[in-house]
Scaffold this active site. Structure first.
Site, PDB file in Angstrom:
ATOM      1  N   PRO A  89      51.002  27.065  51.443  1.00  8.33           N
ATOM      2  CA  PRO A  89      51.189  27.710  52.754  1.00  8.33           C
ATOM      3  C   PRO A  89      52.323  28.734  52.754  1.00  8.33           C
ATOM      4  O   PRO A  89      52.385  29.574  53.651  1.00  8.33           O
ATOM      5  CB  PRO A  89      51.530  26.553  53.697  1.00  8.33           C
ATOM      6  CG  PRO A  89      51.429  25.305  52.924  1.00  8.33           C
ATOM      7  CD  PRO A  89      51.267  25.615  51.478  1.00  8.33           C
ATOM      8  N   GLU A 116      51.628  17.074  47.805  1.00  6.40           N
ATOM      9  CA  GLU A 116      52.969  17.254  47.252  1.00  6.40           C
ATOM     10  C   GLU A 116      53.451  18.693  47.329  1.00  6.40           C
ATOM     11  O   GLU A 116      52.674  19.617  47.470  1.00  6.40           O
ATOM     12  CB  GLU A 116      52.996  16.873  45.758  1.00  6.40           C
ATOM     13  CG  GLU A 116      52.465  15.509  45.419  1.00  6.40           C
ATOM     14  CD  GLU A 116      50.975  15.526  45.122  1.00  6.40           C
ATOM     15  OE1 GLU A 116      50.284  16.497  45.521  1.00  6.40           O
ATOM     16  OE2 GLU A 116      50.507  14.561  44.512  1.00  6.40           O
ATOM     17  N   ARG A 154      31.829  36.924  44.986  1.00  2.00           N
ATOM     18  CA  ARG A 154      30.800  37.754  45.624  1.00  2.00           C
ATOM     19  C   ARG A 154      31.023  39.241  45.387  1.00  2.00           C
ATOM     20  O   ARG A 154      30.125  40.042  45.564  1.00  2.00           O
ATOM     21  CB  ARG A 154      30.671  37.432  47.119  1.00  2.00           C
ATOM     22  CG  ARG A 154      31.854  37.829  47.934  1.00  2.00           C
ATOM     23  CD  ARG A 154      31.735  37.356  49.370  1.00  2.00           C
ATOM     24  NE  ARG A 154      30.802  38.136  50.164  1.00  2.00           N
ATOM     25  CZ  ARG A 154      31.040  39.363  50.633  1.00  2.00           C
ATOM     26  NH1 ARG A 154      32.187  39.954  50.354  1.00  2.00           N
ATOM     27  NH2 ARG A 154      30.148  39.985  51.355  1.00  2.00           N
ATOM     28  N   ASP A 169      31.194  45.308  54.601  1.00  2.00           N
ATOM     29  CA  ASP A 169      31.744  44.083  55.173  1.00  2.00           C
ATOM     30  C   ASP A 169      32.889  44.380  56.110  1.00  2.00           C
ATOM     31  O   ASP A 169      33.648  45.315  55.878  1.00  2.00           O
ATOM     32  CB  ASP A 169      32.390  43.205  54.085  1.00  2.00           C
ATOM     33  CG  ASP A 169      31.396  42.598  53.157  1.00  2.00           C
ATOM     34  OD1 ASP A 169      30.222  42.571  53.505  1.00  2.00           O
ATOM     35  OD2 ASP A 169      31.833  42.156  52.079  1.00  2.00           O
TER      36      ASP A 169
HETATM   37  N1  ADE Z   1      47.763  24.432  50.805  1.00  2.00           N
HETATM   38  C1  ADE Z   1      48.048  23.875  51.995  1.00  2.00           C
HETATM   39  N2  ADE Z   1      47.872  24.743  53.005  1.00  2.00           N
HETATM   40  C2  ADE Z   1      47.486  25.922  52.434  1.00  2.00           C
HETATM   41  C3  ADE Z   1      47.174  27.203  52.941  1.00  2.00           C
HETATM   42  N3  ADE Z   1      47.225  27.505  54.243  1.00  2.00           N
HETATM   43  N4  ADE Z   1      46.806  28.157  52.060  1.00  2.00           N
HETATM   44  C4  ADE Z   1      46.784  27.890  50.738  1.00  2.00           C
HETATM   45  N5  ADE Z   1      47.064  26.702  50.193  1.00  2.00           N
HETATM   46  C5  ADE Z   1      47.419  25.724  51.037  1.00  2.00           C
END
Ligand code: ADE
Length: 243
Positions: A89, A116, A154, A169
């Site tokens: 994230p 983790e 793709r 797209d």
């Molecule tokens: N792992 C946990 N959340 C994530 C996200 N939003 N993007 C990529 N990997 C992740």
């Protein structure tokens, strides 16, 4: 293209890689997928892959050893230096232009943690890209890596039947895609815009362009920040604003 995935949950990938376009892409030889359980690379006597964080705190942290060993082995097996993509994230927000960049590579390795965190030395010395698929937290990088892989595969030559079908797209052009209609021309009184039945391709192109601009204006005006608008586009948007 060769795609390696490092995960503790390899079974999660079988459905996604074994169906539809992603499976067909492998059948055509455009891509090969190899999913590895990186626990198998652990030299710990119980094959441990994580440990408590130094300094204390909640949660576990993935140790460097299994991932370093796995990635070194996969790198040495390949002919070109891979991009090593860490799913997390905290990563750079994923976009279509990143998908286009990845699609030019010969070898991608995706690293997926689950629950983790990652030891910082993995980020600093092993990975080339840290990628997030959006501002929300998943239980792991697996689903996120599948999203990225789908969007990259793709784009590979010969994967989509119709070579041009991804050029229009949403996001490839920088604007959202215009509406599409198919038969019947009248469905329960809901009709198709006249212009699309006219056979006048210049008019149809103009209508599609305006619809793309309109949709982008209403749904994703932020996309205009990066998009070079023509004078004609600007006139149309001004008119839209007045309405
Ligand atoms: N792992 C946990 N959340 C994530 C996200 N939003 N993007 C990529 N990997 C992740």
């Amino acid at each position: 293209m060769k795609i390696d995935v490092l995960t503790l949950f390899p079974n999660m990938f079988s459905g996604v890689f074994g169906e539809s376009i992603l499976q067909k892409a492998q059948d055509k030889g455009a891509v090969t997928y190899d999913v590895h359980d990186f626990r198998e690379y652990s030299t710990h006597k119980h094959r441990k892959v994580d440990d408590y964080p130094y300094g204390g705190g909640a949660g576990m942290v993935l140790t460097p050893q299994p991932l370093f060993d796995a990635i070194e082995k996969l790198t040495n097996e390949g002919e070109t230096k891979p991009r090593v993509v860490l799913m997390c994230p905290q990563g750079e927000r994923y976009t279509q232009s990143k998908a286009e960049q990845f699609a030019k590579e010969e070898h991608l390795i995706f690293v997926c943690g689950h629950y983790e965190g990652y030891d910082e030395r993995i980020r600093e010395h092993l990975v080339t890209d840290e990628v997030s698929i959006g501002d929300y937290v998943l239980t792991g990088g697996e689903l996120a890596s599948m999203v990225v892989i789908d969007s990259v595969v793709r784009l590979l030559p010969q994967v989509l039947g119709n070579e041009v079908s991804h050029q229009d797209d949403s996001y490839s052009s920088g604007l959202l895609e215009h509406p599409q209609y198919t038969r019947p021309a009248n469905f329960r009184g809901m009709t198709v815009p006249e212009v699309l039945l006219s056979g006048n391709h210049a008019k149809i192109d103009e209508w599609r362009r305006q619809q793309s601009l309109k949709r982008t204006y209403h749904r994703r005006p932020d996309l205009f920040d990066e998009y070079p608008l023509s004078d004609k586009d600007k006139d149309y948007l001004e008119q839209l604003e007045k309405e």
